[in-house]
Design a protein around this motif. Structure first.
Motif, mmCIF file in Angstrom:
data_model
loop_
_atom_site.group_PDB
_atom_site.id
_atom_site.type_symbol
_atom_site.label_atom_id
_atom_site.label_comp_id
_atom_site.label_asym_id
_atom_site.label_seq_id
_atom_site.Cartn_x
_atom_site.Cartn_y
_atom_site.Cartn_z
ATOM 1 N N ASN A 168 48.854 8.763 -21.353
ATOM 2 C CA ASN A 168 49.291 9.634 -20.256
ATOM 3 C C ASN A 168 48.192 10.589 -19.790
ATOM 4 O OD1 ASN A 168 51.669 10.315 -18.576
ATOM 5 N ND2 ASN A 168 51.349 12.360 -19.438
ATOM 6 N N PHE A 169 47.296 10.980 -20.703
ATOM 7 C CA PHE A 169 46.223 11.903 -20.297
ATOM 8 C C PHE A 169 45.126 11.173 -19.528
ATOM 9 C CE2 PHE A 169 44.680 10.068 -24.176
ATOM 10 C CZ PHE A 169 43.304 10.038 -24.062
ATOM 11 N N LEU A 170 45.141 9.828 -19.555
ATOM 12 C CA LEU A 170 44.127 9.040 -18.852
ATOM 13 C C LEU A 170 44.595 8.564 -17.481
ATOM 14 C CD1 LEU A 170 42.887 6.793 -21.802
ATOM 15 C CD2 LEU A 170 41.672 8.736 -20.782
ATOM 16 N N TYR A 171 45.902 8.252 -17.391
ATOM 17 C CA TYR A 171 46.430 7.633 -16.172
ATOM 18 C C TYR A 171 47.693 8.360 -15.713
ATOM 19 C CZ TYR A 171 43.613 4.001 -18.387
ATOM 20 O OH TYR A 171 42.603 3.323 -19.014
ATOM 21 N N ASP A 172 48.098 8.075 -14.491
ATOM 22 C CA ASP A 172 49.389 8.561 -14.024
ATOM 23 C C ASP A 172 50.494 7.959 -14.877
ATOM 24 O OD1 ASP A 172 48.105 9.922 -11.992
ATOM 25 O OD2 ASP A 172 48.269 8.243 -10.583
ATOM 26 N N SER A 173 51.686 8.548 -14.796
ATOM 27 C CA SER A 173 52.817 8.013 -15.555
ATOM 28 C C SER A 173 53.123 6.578 -15.121
ATOM 29 C CB SER A 173 54.055 8.888 -15.341
ATOM 30 O OG SER A 173 53.833 10.187 -15.841
ATOM 31 N N ALA A 174 53.491 5.760 -16.085
ATOM 32 C CA ALA A 174 53.864 4.366 -15.783
ATOM 33 C C ALA A 174 55.076 4.353 -14.866
ATOM 34 C CB ALA A 174 54.168 3.615 -17.075
ATOM 35 N N LYS A 199 45.501 -1.612 -11.077
ATOM 36 C CA LYS A 199 44.732 -2.277 -12.134
ATOM 37 C C LYS A 199 44.128 -1.264 -13.092
ATOM 38 C CE LYS A 199 41.244 -5.825 -12.940
ATOM 39 N NZ LYS A 199 40.310 -6.799 -12.316
ATOM 40 N N ILE A 200 44.286 -1.552 -14.383
ATOM 41 C CA ILE A 200 43.700 -0.733 -15.440
ATOM 42 C C ILE A 200 42.956 -1.666 -16.389
ATOM 43 C CG2 ILE A 200 44.160 0.832 -17.355
ATOM 44 C CD1 ILE A 200 46.706 1.714 -15.931
ATOM 45 N N ASP A 201 41.680 -1.418 -16.599
ATOM 46 C CA ASP A 201 40.870 -2.274 -17.472
ATOM 47 C C ASP A 201 41.482 -2.366 -18.864
ATOM 48 O OD1 ASP A 201 39.081 -2.699 -15.431
ATOM 49 O OD2 ASP A 201 37.674 -1.146 -16.095
ATOM 50 N N GLY A 202 41.570 -3.597 -19.371
ATOM 51 C CA GLY A 202 42.106 -3.821 -20.703
ATOM 52 C C GLY A 202 43.609 -4.039 -20.742
ATOM 53 N N PHE A 203 44.291 -3.801 -19.612
ATOM 54 C CA PHE A 203 45.732 -4.039 -19.537
ATOM 55 C C PHE A 203 45.988 -5.423 -18.959
ATOM 56 C CE2 PHE A 203 47.561 0.554 -19.402
ATOM 57 C CZ PHE A 203 46.826 0.854 -20.550
ATOM 58 N N GLN A 204 47.087 -6.023 -19.359
ATOM 59 C CA GLN A 204 47.407 -7.373 -18.900
ATOM 60 C C GLN A 204 48.080 -7.337 -17.527
ATOM 61 O OE1 GLN A 204 49.019 -9.958 -21.857
ATOM 62 N NE2 GLN A 204 49.979 -11.335 -20.377
ATOM 63 N N GLU A 205 47.692 -8.286 -16.697
ATOM 64 C CA GLU A 205 48.286 -8.395 -15.362
ATOM 65 C C GLU A 205 49.608 -9.152 -15.430
ATOM 66 O OE1 GLU A 205 45.945 -9.497 -11.638
ATOM 67 O OE2 GLU A 205 47.165 -11.307 -11.932
ATOM 68 N N MET A 206 50.604 -8.648 -14.736
ATOM 69 C CA MET A 206 51.903 -9.300 -14.615
ATOM 70 C C MET A 206 52.239 -9.446 -13.134
ATOM 71 S SD MET A 206 53.402 -10.050 -17.493
ATOM 72 C CE MET A 206 53.048 -9.765 -19.232
ATOM 73 N N VAL A 207 52.558 -10.663 -12.714
ATOM 74 C CA VAL A 207 52.895 -10.917 -11.316
ATOM 75 C C VAL A 207 54.387 -11.200 -11.216
ATOM 76 C CG1 VAL A 207 52.495 -12.356 -9.288
ATOM 77 C CG2 VAL A 207 50.594 -11.811 -10.843
#
Length: 266
Positions: A168-174, A199-207
């Motif tokens: 949460n301290f790195l990105y906006d709330s999910a 997009k967030i590096d290291g996170f998996q993409e879901m379509v």
């Protein structure tokens, strides 16, 4: 429509056709929904998947036939829609505890899975408000955990806390939670995901494909309130709904201090 009466008619059809192929499309027509929705409703109300119910009823009858009719094992196997004696023997032993060949040699130990009969007098009285929206394809990014139906109500909030404390301290709330089933009708295994709409590096993409959605609102982001609205959908809304559901994940959408529980429909 009395959903319980319709399901009793489906069960009667199954009972009359256990020794024949049972096309799910025909059963779905009797309920006025697609096959996926039929399977969801059947497993929800009876607490057993449609395929498992048919399988157990066939094996119950197979034990009776082997004992009473003197039919050959291969003939009983083919009668109850098994492709060969080997697969039938394996299924028969797992269900009854003895091999079909042992029945022929005088071992008469059987199990019976009874026909289901539903109470047609059950009434649903709770009003549930919803809206229908259409969304273009969603491309989301996040992380998930493996869990199951028994533990997801505990695992999901714990996973949320972990994600919040870690990111949460790195990105906006999910913005989204997502439930993805391994095999909706044969297993209670599933994955629960927490997702962002960028997009967030290291996170998996879901379509998530373009779809229409049933949307149920709750003015809360607390786990207990989200679980309640999900339970209301499954317990009250789904058994009597006429929408055809899609086989893509359900979503929770978090915004402005509220949560939308979103169910994909055709």
């Amino acid at each position: 429509m009395n959903i319980y009466k319709s399901l009793n008619q489906i069960i009667s059809y199954i009972e009359e056709h256990l020794d024949q192929p049972i096309p799910y499309t025909e059963l779905a027509k009797m309920l006025g929904v697609n096959v996926y929705t039929l399977q969801r409703i059947f497993s929800l109300i009876t607490n057993i998947s449609l395929s498992e119910y048919i399988r157990k009823r066939r094996l119950s009858n197979a034990g009776f036939d082997l004992y009473n009719t003197g039919e050959k094992v291969i003939d009983v196997a083919m009668k109850y829609q098994y492709n060969n004696a080997t697969s039938f023997s394996r299924a028969f032993q797992a269900f009854h505890g003895v091999k079909p060949s042992e029945v022929k040699r005088g071992v008469h130990h059987f199990k019976n899975f009874p026909r289901i009969t539903l109470d047609e007098k059950i009434k649903m009285n709770q009003d549930i408000s919803y809206e229908i929206i259409e969304l273009d394809e969603l491309v989301l990014y996040g992380k998930g955990i493996k869990t199951d139906e028994k533990h997801v109500n505990q695992d999901a909030p714990n996973f949320w806390k972990y994600i919040f404390d870690t990111y949460n301290f790195l990105y906006d709330s999910a913005m989204y939670g997502m439930t993805s089933y391994e095999n909706r009708f044969e297993s209670d295994l599933l994955e629960y995901w927490i997702l962002w709409d960028y997009k967030i590096d290291g996170f998996q993409e879901m379509v998530i494909p373009k779809s229409k959605w049933l949307v149920f609102h709750t003015t809360s982001t607390e786990a207990c309130d989200i679980q309640k609205i999900c339970n209301d959908f499954y317990d009250e809304f789904l058994p009597s709904c006429k929408f055809n559901l899609r086989d893509i994940p359900e979503l929770e959408y978090y915004h402005d201090g509220v949560t939308d529980f979103m169910v994909p429909i055709e």
